[in-house]
Design a protein around this motif. Structure first.
Motif, short mmCIF file in Angstrom:
data_model
loop_
_atom_site.label_atom_id
_atom_site.label_comp_id
_atom_site.label_asym_id
_atom_site.label_seq_id
_atom_site.Cartn_x
_atom_site.Cartn_y
_atom_site.Cartn_z
N GLU A 159 0.82 -1.20 0.00
CA GLU A 159 0.00 0.00 0.00
C GLU A 159 0.86 1.26 0.00
N PHE A 160 0.29 2.29 -0.55
CA PHE A 160 0.95 3.60 -0.63
C PHE A 160 1.05 4.22 0.76
N VAL A 161 2.18 4.87 1.02
CA VAL A 161 2.38 5.59 2.27
C VAL A 161 2.56 7.08 2.01
N ALA A 162 3.52 7.42 1.17
CA ALA A 162 3.81 8.83 0.92
C ALA A 162 4.65 8.97 -0.34
N ILE A 163 4.58 10.14 -0.95
CA ILE A 163 5.44 10.45 -2.09
C ILE A 163 5.96 11.87 -1.94
N ILE A 164 7.11 12.12 -2.56
CA ILE A 164 7.65 13.46 -2.63
C ILE A 164 8.19 13.67 -4.03
N PHE A 165 7.86 14.81 -4.61
CA PHE A 165 8.40 15.16 -5.91
C PHE A 165 9.77 15.79 -5.68
N TRP A 166 10.77 15.18 -6.31
CA TRP A 166 12.13 15.54 -5.98
C TRP A 166 12.45 17.00 -6.24
N ARG A 167 11.96 17.53 -7.35
CA ARG A 167 12.33 18.88 -7.73
C ARG A 167 11.61 19.91 -6.87
N SER A 168 10.32 19.74 -6.68
CA SER A 168 9.54 20.76 -5.97
C SER A 168 9.49 20.54 -4.47
N GLY A 169 9.65 19.30 -4.05
CA GLY A 169 9.50 18.98 -2.63
C GLY A 169 8.07 18.79 -2.19
N SER A 170 7.13 18.87 -3.12
CA SER A 170 5.72 18.64 -2.78
C SER A 170 5.53 17.21 -2.30
N ALA A 171 4.75 17.07 -1.24
CA ALA A 171 4.58 15.75 -0.62
C ALA A 171 3.10 15.43 -0.44
N TYR A 172 2.81 14.15 -0.49
CA TYR A 172 1.44 13.67 -0.32
C TYR A 172 1.48 12.41 0.53
N TYR A 173 0.43 12.22 1.32
CA TYR A 173 0.41 11.13 2.28
C TYR A 173 -0.88 10.33 2.21
N GLU A 174 -0.75 9.09 2.58
CA GLU A 174 -1.93 8.26 2.80
C GLU A 174 -2.60 8.74 4.09
N ASP A 175 -3.90 8.69 4.13
CA ASP A 175 -4.63 9.31 5.23
C ASP A 175 -4.24 8.79 6.61
N THR A 176 -3.96 7.50 6.73
CA THR A 176 -3.71 6.95 8.06
C THR A 176 -2.35 7.36 8.63
N VAL A 177 -1.48 7.91 7.80
CA VAL A 177 -0.16 8.34 8.31
C VAL A 177 -0.03 9.85 8.34
N LYS A 178 -1.00 10.53 7.77
CA LYS A 178 -0.95 11.99 7.72
C LYS A 178 -0.88 12.56 9.14
N GLY A 179 0.06 13.46 9.35
CA GLY A 179 0.23 14.05 10.67
C GLY A 179 1.20 13.28 11.55
N ARG A 180 1.52 12.05 11.17
CA ARG A 180 2.48 11.24 11.95
C ARG A 180 3.78 11.01 11.17
N PHE A 181 3.67 10.85 9.87
CA PHE A 181 4.83 10.59 9.03
C PHE A 181 5.19 11.85 8.24
N THR A 182 6.48 12.02 8.01
CA THR A 182 6.95 13.13 7.18
C THR A 182 7.96 12.60 6.18
N ILE A 183 7.71 12.88 4.91
CA ILE A 183 8.63 12.49 3.85
C ILE A 183 9.46 13.70 3.47
N SER A 184 10.73 13.48 3.23
CA SER A 184 11.61 14.58 2.86
C SER A 184 12.72 14.04 1.97
N ARG A 185 13.52 14.96 1.42
CA ARG A 185 14.65 14.53 0.59
C ARG A 185 15.80 15.50 0.76
N ASP A 186 16.98 14.95 0.53
CA ASP A 186 18.21 15.74 0.55
C ASP A 186 18.80 15.64 -0.86
N ASN A 187 18.66 16.70 -1.62
CA ASN A 187 19.10 16.67 -3.00
C ASN A 187 20.60 16.38 -3.12
N ALA A 188 21.37 16.97 -2.26
CA ALA A 188 22.83 16.83 -2.34
C ALA A 188 23.26 15.38 -2.09
#
Length: 125
Positions: free
Chosen positions: A45-74
């Motif tokens: 099942e889907f949990v979360a996604i992040i668009f690498w260039r923009s940093g926009s993130a989306y979450y599955e409802d049951t993890v929203k507010g508890r999980f945070t997706i992020s990226r380090d471009n470098a």
């Protein structure tokens, strides 16, 4: 593109855990990185996604507010910070990379071209 997921482990309910997904090879800023999970006997099942260039993130409802997706471009590394873990979060967590731009498609496993090997997260009650 090769993906290496790490950071899983055994924690108690309410604890936090941070997963990492290191990307190597022909990476691209146009990719999105997704996290999925698969519990025993259940479908992935889907949990979360992040668009690498923009940093926009989306979450599955049951993890929203508890999980945070992020990226380090470098570092070409994505992260999934998981707080307030629950026993129902127990699963093998997979990271994936895909070149799609449509969020609805990237909420499905079929939207991804590359997958990491998975890391087990076990949350005890």
């Amino acid at each position: 593109v090769q993906l290496q997921a790490s950071g899983g482990g055994l924690v108690q309910a309410g604890d936090s855990l941070s997963l990492s997904c290191a990307a190597s090879g022909r990476t691209s800023s146009r990719y999105a990185m997704g996290w999925f999970r698969q519990a025993p006997g259940k479908e992935r099942e889907f949990v979360a996604i992040i668009f690498w260039r923009s940093g926009s993130a989306y979450y599955e409802d049951t993890v929203k507010g508890r999980f945070t997706i992020s990226r380090d471009n470098a570092k070409n590394t994505g992260y999934l910070q998981m707080n307030s873990l629950k026993p129902e979060d127990t699963a093998v967590y997979y990271c994936a990379a895909g070149a799609g731009l449509i969020t609805s498609q990237l909420r499905r496993s079929s939207g991804y071209d590359y997958w990491g090997q998975g890391t087990l997260v076990t949350v005890s009650s």
